[in-house]
Structure formats: C-alpha cells, structure tokens
Write a protein that holds these residues in place. Structure first.
Motif, PDB file in Angstrom:
ATOM      1  N   PRO A 129       0.819  -1.214   0.000  1.00  0.00           N
ATOM      2  CA  PRO A 129       0.000   0.000   0.000  1.00  0.00           C
ATOM      3  C   PRO A 129       0.850   1.260   0.000  1.00  0.00           C
ATOM      4  O   PRO A 129       1.921   1.309   0.623  1.00  0.00           O
ATOM      5  CB  PRO A 129      -0.810  -0.111   1.302  1.00  0.00           C
ATOM      6  N   SER A 130       0.353   2.280  -0.703  1.00  0.00           N
ATOM      7  CA  SER A 130       0.950   3.610  -0.609  1.00  0.00           C
ATOM      8  C   SER A 130       0.250   4.436   0.456  1.00  0.00           C
ATOM      9  O   SER A 130       0.805   5.415   0.962  1.00  0.00           O
ATOM     10  CB  SER A 130       0.851   4.324  -1.955  1.00  0.00           C
ATOM     11  N   GLU A 131      -0.973   4.047   0.780  1.00  0.00           N
ATOM     12  CA  GLU A 131      -1.743   4.707   1.836  1.00  0.00           C
ATOM     13  C   GLU A 131      -2.506   3.641   2.616  1.00  0.00           C
ATOM     14  O   GLU A 131      -3.074   2.712   2.034  1.00  0.00           O
ATOM     15  CB  GLU A 131      -2.749   5.698   1.255  1.00  0.00           C
ATOM     16  N   GLY A 132      -2.525   3.772   3.932  1.00  0.00           N
ATOM     17  CA  GLY A 132      -3.320   2.888   4.767  1.00  0.00           C
ATOM     18  C   GLY A 132      -2.767   1.481   4.861  1.00  0.00           C
ATOM     19  O   GLY A 132      -1.662   1.174   4.392  1.00  0.00           O
ATOM     20  N   THR A 133      -3.562   0.614   5.465  1.00  0.00           N
ATOM     21  CA  THR A 133      -3.203  -0.784   5.669  1.00  0.00           C
ATOM     22  C   THR A 133      -4.325  -1.662   5.125  1.00  0.00           C
ATOM     23  O   THR A 133      -5.502  -1.346   5.293  1.00  0.00           O
ATOM     24  CB  THR A 133      -3.021  -1.079   7.173  1.00  0.00           C
ATOM     25  N   ILE A 134      -3.957  -2.745   4.486  1.00  0.00           N
ATOM     26  CA  ILE A 134      -4.966  -3.658   3.940  1.00  0.00           C
ATOM     27  C   ILE A 134      -5.689  -4.330   5.109  1.00  0.00           C
ATOM     28  O   ILE A 134      -5.044  -4.947   5.965  1.00  0.00           O
ATOM     29  CB  ILE A 134      -4.316  -4.715   3.037  1.00  0.00           C
ATOM     30  N   TRP A 149      -8.243   0.386  -4.647  1.00  0.00           N
ATOM     31  CA  TRP A 149      -8.760   1.123  -3.501  1.00  0.00           C
ATOM     32  C   TRP A 149      -9.688   0.215  -2.709  1.00  0.00           C
ATOM     33  O   TRP A 149     -10.424  -0.597  -3.276  1.00  0.00           O
ATOM     34  CB  TRP A 149      -9.544   2.353  -3.943  1.00  0.00           C
ATOM     35  N   ILE A 150      -9.661   0.369  -1.377  1.00  0.00           N
ATOM     36  CA  ILE A 150     -10.517  -0.397  -0.487  1.00  0.00           C
ATOM     37  C   ILE A 150     -11.294   0.563   0.400  1.00  0.00           C
ATOM     38  O   ILE A 150     -10.703   1.462   1.021  1.00  0.00           O
ATOM     39  CB  ILE A 150      -9.701  -1.371   0.389  1.00  0.00           C
ATOM     40  N   TRP A 151     -12.625   0.386   0.434  1.00  0.00           N
ATOM     41  CA  TRP A 151     -13.491   1.207   1.283  1.00  0.00           C
ATOM     42  C   TRP A 151     -14.107   0.360   2.379  1.00  0.00           C
ATOM     43  O   TRP A 151     -14.395  -0.828   2.169  1.00  0.00           O
ATOM     44  CB  TRP A 151     -14.653   1.800   0.487  1.00  0.00           C
ATOM     45  N   ASN A 152     -14.358   0.966   3.540  1.00  0.00           N
ATOM     46  CA  ASN A 152     -15.241   0.384   4.536  1.00  0.00           C
ATOM     47  C   ASN A 152     -16.654   0.521   3.980  1.00  0.00           C
ATOM     48  O   ASN A 152     -17.152   1.644   3.796  1.00  0.00           O
ATOM     49  CB  ASN A 152     -15.095   1.146   5.855  1.00  0.00           C
ATOM     50  N   ALA A 153     -17.321  -0.600   3.697  1.00  0.00           N
ATOM     51  CA  ALA A 153     -18.613  -0.553   3.022  1.00  0.00           C
ATOM     52  C   ALA A 153     -19.666   0.208   3.815  1.00  0.00           C
ATOM     53  O   ALA A 153     -20.589   0.781   3.228  1.00  0.00           O
ATOM     54  CB  ALA A 153     -19.101  -1.977   2.739  1.00  0.00           C
ATOM     55  N   GLY A 154     -19.543   0.251   5.122  1.00  0.00           N
ATOM     56  CA  GLY A 154     -20.519   0.938   5.952  1.00  0.00           C
ATOM     57  C   GLY A 154     -20.230   2.412   6.147  1.00  0.00           C
ATOM     58  O   GLY A 154     -21.027   3.118   6.784  1.00  0.00           O
ATOM     59  N   ASP A 155     -19.113   2.904   5.601  1.00  0.00           N
ATOM     60  CA  ASP A 155     -18.750   4.319   5.783  1.00  0.00           C
ATOM     61  C   ASP A 155     -18.062   4.837   4.525  1.00  0.00           C
ATOM     62  O   ASP A 155     -16.891   5.223   4.555  1.00  0.00           O
ATOM     63  CB  ASP A 155     -17.841   4.471   7.008  1.00  0.00           C
ATOM     64  N   PRO A 213     -18.489   7.684   2.843  1.00  0.00           N
ATOM     65  CA  PRO A 213     -18.042   9.079   2.823  1.00  0.00           C
ATOM     66  C   PRO A 213     -16.659   9.302   3.423  1.00  0.00           C
ATOM     67  O   PRO A 213     -16.004  10.317   3.113  1.00  0.00           O
ATOM     68  CB  PRO A 213     -19.118   9.800   3.653  1.00  0.00           C
ATOM     69  N   ALA A 214     -16.200   8.392   4.270  1.00  0.00           N
ATOM     70  CA  ALA A 214     -14.868   8.541   4.867  1.00  0.00           C
ATOM     71  C   ALA A 214     -13.754   8.348   3.852  1.00  0.00           C
ATOM     72  O   ALA A 214     -12.591   8.673   4.126  1.00  0.00           O
ATOM     73  CB  ALA A 214     -14.694   7.550   6.016  1.00  0.00           C
ATOM     74  N   GLY A 215     -14.085   7.818   2.673  1.00  0.00           N
ATOM     75  CA  GLY A 215     -13.069   7.606   1.641  1.00  0.00           C
ATOM     76  C   GLY A 215     -12.355   6.283   1.811  1.00  0.00           C
ATOM     77  O   GLY A 215     -12.591   5.534   2.759  1.00  0.00           O
ATOM     78  N   PRO A 216     -11.463   5.987   0.896  1.00  0.00           N
ATOM     79  CA  PRO A 216     -10.776   4.697   0.942  1.00  0.00           C
ATOM     80  C   PRO A 216      -9.873   4.565   2.162  1.00  0.00           C
ATOM     81  O   PRO A 216      -9.231   5.528   2.575  1.00  0.00           O
ATOM     82  CB  PRO A 216      -9.959   4.685  -0.355  1.00  0.00           C
ATOM     83  N   VAL A 217      -9.833   3.349   2.711  1.00  0.00           N
ATOM     84  CA  VAL A 217      -8.952   3.090   3.848  1.00  0.00           C
ATOM     85  C   VAL A 217      -7.572   2.653   3.381  1.00  0.00           C
ATOM     86  O   VAL A 217      -6.609   2.707   4.148  1.00  0.00           O
ATOM     87  CB  VAL A 217      -9.550   2.022   4.784  1.00  0.00           C
ATOM     88  N   THR A 218      -7.485   2.211   2.124  1.00  0.00           N
ATOM     89  CA  THR A 218      -6.225   1.689   1.591  1.00  0.00           C
ATOM     90  C   THR A 218      -6.146   1.964   0.101  1.00  0.00           C
ATOM     91  O   THR A 218      -7.154   1.890  -0.605  1.00  0.00           O
ATOM     92  CB  THR A 218      -6.119   0.157   1.800  1.00  0.00           C
TER      93      THR A 218
END
Length: 499
Positions: A35-40, A458-464, A466-471
């Motif tokens: 990842p370049s951003e976040g953690t899988i 890109w990976i999103w928290n499906a329940g949130d 609007p917070a944008g991708p977590v990874t």
C-alpha cells in the motif's frame, strides 16, 4: 514481467480504442506490491478476479465495439503477508488462437458470423471477456454469446471450453450467474441457446459441487439481449429488455442488436425449482433498458420484487447508432428502481418504485442473494463533477462515484472520486467482525494527462463510504478497464489451487 503482443496496424480513433480503452496487449506478472496509503484490512485476503477486454488486433469492421475485444483474466491476489500480486493473461479461446496464428483479425462485425473471414467458418467466436465466475473451486471466464472457458486459477492458463462434464446442451451461457448463499447451488441461463438470433432460452442449476442438476429449454416472447437475471429463494426471474435480434438482418451483414423503443420490457417469472412451462410473463414500460440486477426477493403476499438500474433507452453507443437513436449519457434518464409483480393477481403489469439516482454495477453481500435485504451498493456519477469524466469502459465514460443504499431508512450515502479519477465495478469482501458491513474493493484509474494514467486498488469500509478509501495499493503497469469481477476468499482459493 510483461509480454507485449504487437498489432500490425493502428486502432481506429473511436471511443472503443481511446483514453483508458487504448489497447494494451500485455500479459503481466508483478509480485509483492504494498500500500501507498493505509493498511490492507485483515479480512481482505484472497483473489480478486477481473475480466478485462483487450484486443489482439485492430478490427476490419469500423465502427467496431469493445464488446468484441479479446478477454483477459486478471487476478489481484491479496497475500497472507499483506502484499499484493497482480497478474493478467489472455483467455486463449478458439477465436484468440485462430487470430493469433494468422497474425490478424479474422472475426468481423459484433456477433455476426456472416462478416467473418471464411477461414474461421465453424470456429467458436466467443471472446470470454465479461465475467470471471467461481463456483465449487472452478474458475470460468464467460461471455453470453458462447460457452464458458475454464481457467487454471493458479496459473491463469486457459484449460478449454466448459460444459459441466458434457451435461450442458445450451450453446450459450450467461456471464451473470446467481449462487444461493445457503444451498451453494448455482443458477444459470443462456439465451440464443440453440442458435443465432433464436428465441430459445435455457435455464439450469447445479448442486453445491458444480454438478448440473436439471437443464430446461423454453421460448421467450422475442430474442432479447438478456444480459443478467436474478433469483429469489422461491423464483427465477428472466428480464427481457426490448433490444432484439433478427436473423435476416444479420445475414445481410447488419447489426446483431437493434433497440425497439415501442416494445415493452418483459419479465419472465417461474418457480426456482419448477418447470419452465410455469413461466408467467409480465410487461414493463416501453423502450426502457437495464443490464444489471442488484437483487430480488419474494414476499409472503405473493409479490416478487427486483431491484435494477434502468435507463429510458439503450446506453450502448453502437446499439444506439444501429437503432437510429442518439441520446447522450447525460440524457439517458431512468434511475435505480424496484419492479414488483404480483403472482397472486391475474394482472401482467409491473409496479415501478424509484430507489435512487442513475448508476450501474450493483453489488451486495453474498449472504443477501435472493433475500429481503437492507443494504446495497453501486457505481454512479458525481452530479457536481469538476471536469469531464475519464474516458473508458464499454459506454465511453468511467464511473466517478460509489453509493450505498439503505433500504430500511431509504438513505443514500456515498463517495465522490477526486477530479480526473474513474472506477470500475467493486467486489464485496465480508467482515469477520459482527455487525460490520465488510469492504468494497475496486480498481481506480487516475488520468494524469493525454494518454497518461496511474492505477491503484482502492478499499473502502462498506458501511462508511463518505470517509473515503482506507487503503490504496498502486499497480505500476498500464491497465485497461474491467467489465466485471469476482471475489474468492483465501481459504477457497488455496484449496482449489492446491488440488
């Protein structure tokens, strides 16, 4: 490692071959991406299979369509150690092999054998470029105009055409199957099942081990482009949009598909395990089009509900042109809708309920298939885009928003991509945490300039959303847009690849 397959001639300057749709022609293998951003998230361990159209050779029929492009099977593998591997190979269909050996395109107009080079008469013409399907440890690449092609999930090599151990009689298999989350049975259909432009359809299902249980044939009211279908726990639903085929037109080297604005959309509903003689046909609005169903369910009052993405006319530019229709994407109308039919009534009408703004590429949690569900997701367009959409995909523009629909409250939330970004369809990954909606995974493309792009998972928290991708995990190679994808959890993937 990348292997480039060269084409002798330039591709035509049409939407099918410009922007992200510019042919790449590379078989690639890249290991150990991080990842370049976040953690899988720990739940995201497994294989994300993707169907990517990418032509070997330029067409000799212009205008052509990307629907004729050779299929590639792509795998984004999320390893146990938190790294990601990316691989992509051509699906070596009989058509691919014939053209590869000849060093040029031999198949002509989309799904019209009367425009082919005589040397490929009798050669199966499917390009297997639409959906990777995983069931009972078997990986298939599919396109609705021919048989599925079996793929080795470990090497991505093509094994060959798949007919369920010789049991399947249908000449075609849909790219959109439905798998019951409890019984693990797979429900399938094919249209033009006994020949070109035929009204005959086939319906079958397999057991949890992939063995074909029963195949039945029936006559539809007309030969329709039946791209998707859906099931409930009690019923199978066949959606016939008013996009039709006429053998005489095809024999005259004309288009395979023509959209009919004055023809009603038809829904065929039958008991899921019943006989096709029990199909009831219902009529929806005239001239509307839909390609993908999010889900369906049956309620105790005898009503069957189907949620899908509807446009007021056909969206595909080449079908519009062949049908004398000229409606730009911004004017297609329609939206996300629920269609309801009442099996306890003698009426053949469809009740239409709006659910949300236009979009496509729906996704639900696998556990909700065929059930009365509370949450669904789909791709859409940012209504306040800052700049033009990214060019690419089968209709010429990439999606720029990801939406979440709450069917309990009616609320819609979502995430708008940054300017100059576009996305393909997501896959849903279940969470091991009780009450967590899971994760949505997709490839996102960033246009840096003329013919300059970067790509990432890109990976999103499906329940949130609007917070944008977590990874974000960059993939350092030129990529073409996918059509559809399929998620396989690591335990299933390892079991199949170890066999």
């Amino acid at each position: 490692m990348a292997q480039k397959l060269e084409s002798a001639m330039p591709f035509p300057a049409t939407l099918d071959y410009m922007g992200l749709n510019k042919p790449v022609g590379q078989e690639v293998s890249i290991k150990g991406l991080k990842p370049s951003e976040g953690t899988i998230p720990a739940d995201v361990r497994g294989a994300f299979f993707r169907a990517v159209p990418d032509p070997q050779f330029e067409p000799f029929f212009v205008p052509d369509t990307a629907l004729s492009d050779d299929g590639m099977i792509s795998r984004v593998l999320f390893n146990e150690d938190g790294t990601v591997d990316y691989d992509i190979k051509y699906v070596q269909t009989p058509r691919w092999k014939a053209e590869h050996d000849a060093g040029r395109r031999l198949f002509g107009r989309y799904r019209n054998p009367y425009t082919n080079d005589p040397s490929v008469e009798g050669v199966e013409g499917t390009v297997s470029n639409t959906t990777p399907i995983w069931h009972a440890g078997t990986l298939l690449m599919t396109k609705e105009d021919g048989p599925a092609m079996r793929i080795d999930p470990a090497t991505l090599d093509t094994i060959g055409a798949y007919d369920f151990g010789g049991a399947l009689k249908s000449k075609t298999m849909t790219a959109h199957v439905r798998v019951d989350p409890e019984t693990k049975e797979m429900f399938v259909y094919g249209y033009e099942a006994d020949g070109l432009c035929s009204k005959t359809m086939s319906y079958w299902w397999t057991d949890a081990q992939g063995k074909l249980v029963r195949e039945q044939f029936f006559e539809a009211p007309f030969c329709s482009l039946v791209h998707d279908f859906t099931i409930t726990q009690d019923h199978a639903i066949f959606p016939l949009q008013p996009t039709t085929a006429d053998l005489e037109i095809v024999k005259d080297k004309g288009p395979h598909w023509v959209h009919k604005p004055d023809l009603e959309y038809h829904l065929g509903v039958m008991p899921r395990y019943g006989d096709v003689s029990d199909i009831r046909w219902f009529k929806g609005p005239k001239g509307v089009s839909s390609f993908h169903m999010m889900n369906a369910f049956t309620t105790p009052d005898g009503k069957v509900h189907m949620d899908h993405h509807v446009t007021d006319t056909i969206a595909f530019p080449h079908i519009q042109a062949d049908s004398g229709i000229n409606v730009p994407p911004s004017m297609l109308g329609g939206g996300f809708q629920r269609w309801t039919v009442d099996l306890s009534s003698d009426s053949d009408t469809v009740e239409v309920t709006p659910l949300g703004p236009p979009g496509d590429m729906p996704r639900i949690a696998k556990k909700d298939e065929g059930r009365n569900y509370s949450i669904g997701y789909y791709c859409s367009m940012d209504p306040q885009m800052k700049g033009p959409p990214v060019m690419g995909g089968v209709v010429g523009a990439m999606f720029s928003a990801l939406l979440r629909k709450d069917f309990v409250t009616g609320a819609i939330s979502g995430y708008n991509l940054p300017p100059a970004h576009g996305m393909s369809e997501t896959v849903h990954v279940a969470s091991s945490e009780p009450g967590h909606e899971g994760w949505l995974v997709a490839i996102v493309d960033h246009e840096l300039g003329p013919d300059r792009y970067e790509h990432a998972v890109w990976i999103w928290n499906a329940g949130d959303l609007p917070a944008g991708p977590v990874t974000k995990i960059p993939i350092p190679t030129r990529m073409r847009p996918q059509v559809h994808g399929w998620w396989v959890p690591m335990a299933e993937y390892r079991t199949a690849t170890a066999a």
